[in-house]
Design a protein around this motif. Structure first.
Motif, PDB file in Angstrom:
ATOM      1  N   ALA A 120      -4.914   6.652   0.809  1.00  0.00           N
ATOM      2  CA  ALA A 120      -3.833   6.570  -0.183  1.00  0.00           C
ATOM      3  C   ALA A 120      -4.090   7.578  -1.302  1.00  0.00           C
ATOM      4  CB  ALA A 120      -3.740   5.159  -0.750  1.00  0.00           C
ATOM      5  N   TYR A 121      -3.034   8.237  -1.742  1.00  0.00           N
ATOM      6  CA  TYR A 121      -3.135   9.194  -2.840  1.00  0.00           C
ATOM      7  C   TYR A 121      -2.172   8.848  -3.973  1.00  0.00           C
ATOM      8  CZ  TYR A 121      -5.791  11.804   0.577  1.00  0.00           C
ATOM      9  OH  TYR A 121      -6.739  12.157   1.494  1.00  0.00           O
ATOM     10  N   ALA A 146      -7.722   1.783   2.085  1.00  0.00           N
ATOM     11  CA  ALA A 146      -7.391   2.385   0.788  1.00  0.00           C
ATOM     12  C   ALA A 146      -7.671   1.372  -0.311  1.00  0.00           C
ATOM     13  CB  ALA A 146      -5.924   2.802   0.756  1.00  0.00           C
ATOM     14  N   CYS A 182       0.847  -1.192   0.000  1.00  0.00           N
ATOM     15  CA  CYS A 182       0.000   0.000   0.000  1.00  0.00           C
ATOM     16  C   CYS A 182       0.883   1.243   0.000  1.00  0.00           C
ATOM     17  CB  CYS A 182      -0.907  -0.012   1.225  1.00  0.00           C
ATOM     18  SG  CYS A 182      -2.031   1.402   1.296  1.00  0.00           S
ATOM     19  N   THR A 183       0.517   2.236  -0.821  1.00  0.00           N
ATOM     20  CA  THR A 183       1.320   3.463  -0.878  1.00  0.00           C
ATOM     21  C   THR A 183       1.033   4.397   0.292  1.00  0.00           C
ATOM     22  OG1 THR A 183      -0.319   4.549  -2.309  1.00  0.00           O
ATOM     23  CG2 THR A 183       1.507   3.378  -3.392  1.00  0.00           C
ATOM     24  N   HIS A 184       0.005   4.098   1.067  1.00  0.00           N
ATOM     25  CA  HIS A 184      -0.278   4.899   2.259  1.00  0.00           C
ATOM     26  C   HIS A 184       0.605   4.460   3.417  1.00  0.00           C
ATOM     27  CE1 HIS A 184      -2.608   5.149   6.144  1.00  0.00           C
ATOM     28  NE2 HIS A 184      -2.357   6.414   5.895  1.00  0.00           N
ATOM     29  N   PRO A 222      -0.229   6.421  -6.646  1.00  0.00           N
ATOM     30  CA  PRO A 222      -0.552   5.175  -7.341  1.00  0.00           C
ATOM     31  C   PRO A 222       0.437   4.064  -7.004  1.00  0.00           C
ATOM     32  CG  PRO A 222       0.540   6.674  -8.827  1.00  0.00           C
ATOM     33  CD  PRO A 222       0.321   7.429  -7.539  1.00  0.00           C
ATOM     34  N   ALA A 231      -4.726   5.130  -7.121  1.00  0.00           N
ATOM     35  CA  ALA A 231      -5.340   5.145  -5.794  1.00  0.00           C
ATOM     36  C   ALA A 231      -6.756   5.677  -5.954  1.00  0.00           C
ATOM     37  CB  ALA A 231      -4.540   6.024  -4.848  1.00  0.00           C
ATOM     38  N   PHE A 281      -7.271   0.459  -4.631  1.00  0.00           N
ATOM     39  CA  PHE A 281      -6.472   0.729  -5.823  1.00  0.00           C
ATOM     40  C   PHE A 281      -7.051  -0.009  -7.018  1.00  0.00           C
ATOM     41  CE2 PHE A 281      -3.731   1.035  -2.154  1.00  0.00           C
ATOM     42  CZ  PHE A 281      -3.001   2.198  -2.380  1.00  0.00           C
TER      43      PHE A 281
END
Length: 104
Positions: free
Chosen positions: A82-83, A68, A44-46, A85, A77, A70
């Motif tokens: 998460a914002y 989050a 996860c990018t968060h 990608p 995202a 995706f």
């Protein structure tokens, strides 16, 4: 650029199923969406948490940590928290196996 990494046999990745492969230190989530294969980083990018633990539904994966979501096709995202990608990776089918690699 790194070499291709074998994920699994094609018979082990049927529509709706997923597998995780490792290319060095990078975990890559490979998903079969109705016969099309997509690969994204399994993180996860968060927050650094494996997406493979979450539910896959309609081409989306949800992080079980904070919710989050995706798009597995684009890496986009879809909702907070998460914002950023997800990194996406190439996938190929060769000799009855699914392959991917971290090509960053």
């Amino acid at each position: 650029m790194t070499d291709w990494v074998r994920v699994c046999a094609t018979s082990e990745l049927l529509p709706g199923e997923s597998q995780v492969a490792w290319d060095g230190d990078t975990a890559i989530l490979v998903v079969n969406l109705d016969g099309d294969l997509y690969a994204v980083e399994d993180k996860c990018t968060h927050e650094d948490f494996e997406l493979s633990a979450g539910a896959i539904d309609g081409g989306e994966v949800e992080c079980t940590l904070h919710g989050a979501r995706f798009d597995l096709r684009t890496g986009e995202a879809l909702c907070a928290p998460a914002y950023a990608p997800l990194p996406r990776f190439p996938v190929k089918v060769e000799d009855g196996a699914v392959w991917t690699r971290d090509d960053r």
